[in-house]
Scaffold this motif. Sequence first.
Motif, PDB file in Angstrom:
ATOM      1  N   LEU A 105       0.795  -1.223   0.000  1.00 56.69           N
ATOM      2  CA  LEU A 105       0.000   0.000   0.000  1.00 56.69           C
ATOM      3  C   LEU A 105       0.824   1.267   0.000  1.00 56.69           C
ATOM      4  CD1 LEU A 105      -2.707  -1.162   2.529  1.00 56.69           C
ATOM      5  CD2 LEU A 105      -2.812  -1.088   0.038  1.00 56.69           C
ATOM      6  N   ASP A 146      -9.003  -7.256 -11.869  1.00 59.61           N
ATOM      7  CA  ASP A 146     -10.068  -7.403 -10.873  1.00 59.61           C
ATOM      8  C   ASP A 146      -9.573  -8.223  -9.691  1.00 59.61           C
ATOM      9  OD1 ASP A 146     -12.306  -5.999 -12.008  1.00 59.61           O
ATOM     10  OD2 ASP A 146     -12.329  -7.526 -13.574  1.00 59.61           O
ATOM     11  N   ALA A 149      -7.262  -6.135  -7.682  1.00 58.31           N
ATOM     12  CA  ALA A 149      -8.037  -5.180  -6.877  1.00 58.31           C
ATOM     13  C   ALA A 149      -8.611  -5.874  -5.642  1.00 58.31           C
ATOM     14  CB  ALA A 149      -9.154  -4.560  -7.721  1.00 58.31           C
ATOM     15  N   ALA A 153      -7.872  -5.035  -1.750  1.00 55.58           N
ATOM     16  CA  ALA A 153      -8.933  -4.749  -0.789  1.00 55.58           C
ATOM     17  C   ALA A 153      -8.733  -5.583   0.474  1.00 55.58           C
ATOM     18  CB  ALA A 153     -10.296  -5.038  -1.398  1.00 55.58           C
ATOM     19  N   SER A 156      -5.838  -4.177   2.457  1.00 53.35           N
ATOM     20  CA  SER A 156      -6.133  -2.912   3.139  1.00 53.35           C
ATOM     21  C   SER A 156      -6.865  -3.121   4.441  1.00 53.35           C
ATOM     22  CB  SER A 156      -6.980  -2.017   2.244  1.00 53.35           C
ATOM     23  OG  SER A 156      -6.459  -1.982   0.938  1.00 53.35           O
ATOM     24  N   LEU A 157      -7.644  -4.181   4.498  1.00 53.57           N
ATOM     25  CA  LEU A 157      -8.478  -4.422   5.676  1.00 53.57           C
ATOM     26  C   LEU A 157      -7.665  -4.656   6.929  1.00 53.57           C
ATOM     27  CD1 LEU A 157     -11.266  -6.608   4.150  1.00 53.57           C
ATOM     28  CD2 LEU A 157     -11.537  -4.414   5.303  1.00 53.57           C
ATOM     29  N   VAL A 172     -14.638 -10.932   3.218  1.00 56.57           N
ATOM     30  CA  VAL A 172     -14.320 -10.243   1.976  1.00 56.57           C
ATOM     31  C   VAL A 172     -13.658 -11.207   0.988  1.00 56.57           C
ATOM     32  CG1 VAL A 172     -12.946  -8.418   0.921  1.00 56.57           C
ATOM     33  CG2 VAL A 172     -14.204  -7.974   3.028  1.00 56.57           C
ATOM     34  N   LEU A 175     -16.339 -12.995  -0.545  1.00 52.63           N
ATOM     35  CA  LEU A 175     -17.070 -12.083  -1.424  1.00 52.63           C
ATOM     36  C   LEU A 175     -16.339 -11.912  -2.757  1.00 52.63           C
ATOM     37  CD1 LEU A 175     -19.648 -10.986  -0.343  1.00 52.63           C
ATOM     38  CD2 LEU A 175     -18.507  -8.834   0.235  1.00 52.63           C
TER      39      LEU A 175
ATOM     40  N   LEU B 105     -12.467   3.283  10.388  1.00 49.57           N
ATOM     41  CA  LEU B 105     -11.402   2.325  10.629  1.00 49.57           C
ATOM     42  C   LEU B 105     -10.694   2.523  11.947  1.00 49.57           C
ATOM     43  CD1 LEU B 105      -9.953   2.288   7.035  1.00 49.57           C
ATOM     44  CD2 LEU B 105     -11.485   0.651   8.116  1.00 49.57           C
ATOM     45  N   GLY B 150     -17.955  -5.676   2.873  1.00 53.39           N
ATOM     46  CA  GLY B 150     -17.641  -5.134   1.554  1.00 53.39           C
ATOM     47  C   GLY B 150     -17.423  -3.629   1.608  1.00 53.39           C
ATOM     48  N   LEU B 152     -16.524  -1.902   4.194  1.00 55.83           N
ATOM     49  CA  LEU B 152     -15.274  -1.687   4.919  1.00 55.83           C
ATOM     50  C   LEU B 152     -14.075  -1.869   3.982  1.00 55.83           C
ATOM     51  CD1 LEU B 152     -15.693  -0.863   7.705  1.00 55.83           C
ATOM     52  CD2 LEU B 152     -15.195  -3.165   8.512  1.00 55.83           C
ATOM     53  N   ALA B 153     -14.144  -2.873   3.153  1.00 62.95           N
ATOM     54  CA  ALA B 153     -13.052  -3.131   2.211  1.00 62.95           C
ATOM     55  C   ALA B 153     -12.882  -1.944   1.271  1.00 62.95           C
ATOM     56  CB  ALA B 153     -13.327  -4.402   1.423  1.00 62.95           C
ATOM     57  N   SER B 156     -11.315   0.934   3.142  1.00 65.22           N
ATOM     58  CA  SER B 156      -9.893   0.751   3.439  1.00 65.22           C
ATOM     59  C   SER B 156      -9.013   1.092   2.252  1.00 65.22           C
ATOM     60  CB  SER B 156      -9.624  -0.695   3.843  1.00 65.22           C
ATOM     61  OG  SER B 156     -10.561  -1.133   4.780  1.00 65.22           O
ATOM     62  N   LEU B 157      -9.556   0.897   1.058  1.00 67.34           N
ATOM     63  CA  LEU B 157      -8.755   1.100  -0.141  1.00 67.34           C
ATOM     64  C   LEU B 157      -8.320   2.536  -0.319  1.00 67.34           C
ATOM     65  CD1 LEU B 157     -10.617  -1.179  -2.627  1.00 67.34           C
ATOM     66  CD2 LEU B 157      -8.222  -1.329  -1.965  1.00 67.34           C
ATOM     67  N   ARG B 159      -6.549   4.226   1.157  1.00 67.30           N
ATOM     68  CA  ARG B 159      -5.185   4.487   1.621  1.00 67.30           C
ATOM     69  C   ARG B 159      -4.147   4.464   0.509  1.00 67.30           C
ATOM     70  NH1 ARG B 159      -4.171   4.877   7.499  1.00 67.30           N
ATOM     71  NH2 ARG B 159      -6.174   4.378   8.404  1.00 67.30           N
ATOM     72  N   LEU B 160      -4.402   3.714  -0.513  1.00 66.07           N
ATOM     73  CA  LEU B 160      -3.331   3.605  -1.511  1.00 66.07           C
ATOM     74  C   LEU B 160      -3.193   4.867  -2.325  1.00 66.07           C
ATOM     75  CD1 LEU B 160      -5.522   2.296  -3.812  1.00 66.07           C
ATOM     76  CD2 LEU B 160      -4.658   0.235  -2.764  1.00 66.07           C
ATOM     77  N   PRO B 161      -2.054   4.996  -3.045  1.00 65.48           N
ATOM     78  CA  PRO B 161      -1.784   6.230  -3.794  1.00 65.48           C
ATOM     79  C   PRO B 161      -3.005   6.695  -4.581  1.00 65.48           C
ATOM     80  CG  PRO B 161      -0.068   4.563  -4.193  1.00 65.48           C
ATOM     81  CD  PRO B 161      -0.968   4.026  -3.164  1.00 65.48           C
ATOM     82  N   VAL B 168      -9.272   1.330  -8.598  1.00 63.81           N
ATOM     83  CA  VAL B 168      -9.372   0.105  -7.804  1.00 63.81           C
ATOM     84  C   VAL B 168     -10.665   0.091  -6.997  1.00 63.81           C
ATOM     85  CG1 VAL B 168      -8.338  -1.218  -5.932  1.00 63.81           C
ATOM     86  CG2 VAL B 168      -6.883  -0.208  -7.683  1.00 63.81           C
ATOM     87  N   ARG B 171     -13.495  -0.972  -9.177  1.00 65.92           N
ATOM     88  CA  ARG B 171     -13.466  -2.421  -9.453  1.00 65.92           C
ATOM     89  C   ARG B 171     -13.958  -3.221  -8.264  1.00 65.92           C
ATOM     90  NH1 ARG B 171     -10.443  -4.622 -13.852  1.00 65.92           N
ATOM     91  NH2 ARG B 171      -9.425  -2.972 -15.048  1.00 65.92           N
ATOM     92  N   VAL B 172     -13.493  -2.858  -7.085  1.00 66.76           N
ATOM     93  CA  VAL B 172     -13.885  -3.612  -5.906  1.00 66.76           C
ATOM     94  C   VAL B 172     -15.382  -3.447  -5.638  1.00 66.76           C
ATOM     95  CG1 VAL B 172     -13.592  -3.829  -3.404  1.00 66.76           C
ATOM     96  CG2 VAL B 172     -11.598  -3.573  -4.879  1.00 66.76           C
ATOM     97  N   ASP B 174     -17.681  -3.093  -7.840  1.00 62.82           N
ATOM     98  CA  ASP B 174     -18.339  -4.013  -8.773  1.00 62.82           C
ATOM     99  C   ASP B 174     -18.190  -5.461  -8.310  1.00 62.82           C
ATOM    100  OD1 ASP B 174     -19.155  -1.940 -10.315  1.00 62.82           O
ATOM    101  OD2 ASP B 174     -17.548  -2.104 -11.796  1.00 62.82           O
ATOM    102  N   LEU B 175     -16.996  -5.777  -7.814  1.00 60.74           N
ATOM    103  CA  LEU B 175     -16.723  -7.134  -7.341  1.00 60.74           C
ATOM    104  C   LEU B 175     -17.648  -7.480  -6.177  1.00 60.74           C
ATOM    105  CD1 LEU B 175     -14.590  -8.652  -8.796  1.00 60.74           C
ATOM    106  CD2 LEU B 175     -12.961  -8.142  -6.981  1.00 60.74           C
TER     107      LEU B 175
END
Lengths: 182, 182
Positions: A105, A146, A149, A153, A156-157, A172, A175, B105, B150, B152-153, B156-157, B159-161, B168, B171-172, B174-175
């Motif tokens: 991350l 995907d 990604a 995710a 990151s949790l 997750v 999921l 978080l 989901g 929460l996930a 959490s994301l 955080r990344l750049p 991302v 995508r998540v 949608d996932l």
Amino acid sequence: MQRADARFNRDRVVAAAREAFASAGLEVPMREVARRAGVGVATLYRHFPTRTELVATVLAERVEDCGVQVRRALDDPDPWRALSGVVREFAERQIHDRALNEALLGPGEVSAAFQRERREHAQALNVLVGRARAAGVLRDGVDADDVRAGLLAIASLRRLPAATSARVIGRVADLVLAGIRA
Amino acid sequence: MQRADARFNRDRVVAAAREAFASAGLEVPMREVARRAGVGVATLYRHFPTRTELVATVLAERVEDCGVQVRRALDDPDPWRALSGVVREFAERQIHDRALNEALLGPGEVSAAFQRERREHAQALNVLVGRARAAGVLRDGVDADDVRAGLLAIASLRRLPAATSARVIGRVADLVLAGIRA
DNA sequence: CCCACAGCGGAACGCCTGCTCCGTTTCCGG
DNA sequence: CCGGAAACGGAGCAGGCGTTCCGCTGTGGG
């Protein structure tokens, strides 16, 4: 000429850092690592001139572990079992190691070997996804990004309070797997 | 007696904090908030005796926004559209506001109003999931905790750049939706 | 209009961090 | 067994943080 005690101390530092990073995260102070290793801070800095280098050293091991795992999955003849195993084992790893997540991350802090390993990891994942897709076990439109990604995710949790993170990570992961499956 | 300029400065501080937290995250220094507000640090501390209180004040607004959004979804007659809309809008919110994610978080730092709002939010989500399940649009075994995991996930994301996080997160989202749908 | 006092700004304090310096200890080749 | 170099440890430095202190400023009720 490298003295024997120096080498011994270096190993103790690495071991202490590995343990500290895994349990308390990457932001644990250098003093604390030194204390756990039973050495002075100067000793620590003689082996790792900067905090970033120590982190990179420990992270390189972790990332390599992931690489080994993905390459092993390449030998599995069942494409879905191979891919889902990678996702699940990655989730498992996050639960037990706080350092790994920050490795994927944090913005900069990357070493050369680290970069290469990451590229290999990505390539192996591409192969696994390609096989799974060819076998028709993936939902239409799902690609390797995907899956990446989804892994991100999960990683990151790891930030949320330890008590809940384990259960949430598991959910997750399920999921994500449900989301990519046909 | 509260002086007019004091009230004015308080508003400026809150506005500056809101903007700073959204764009740079919750860890932005108090000095920086004061600078953006065009006041001295002492003025800031007169209105918010501790950093935590300032954070809580700004977070309360954000969390309330989420609550409003979820309650609005309760009016949607289409259960799947309502639920998926909540997930998607939540993801969208994360992309534009860095503070919200840390609100969900971080371990402690919770105010009373904040807790209550969170409980209401959870309850509304339970209703939405219940309806969706009754309508048969959810995969077997999926419950409200899965949806929460989901969300929460997705949070959490953040955080990344910044460059990659937006894509991302999409995508998540949608996932996750694919993962809960029948 | 005027001055008491609410309100202000920014220097300063204490603490924590990464990192360095240097007097002392320990190893090990001869 | 000895001496010099390698290695050590912990005090100390610079910088960043949250928070407080205090002398000055400008608002607004009488």
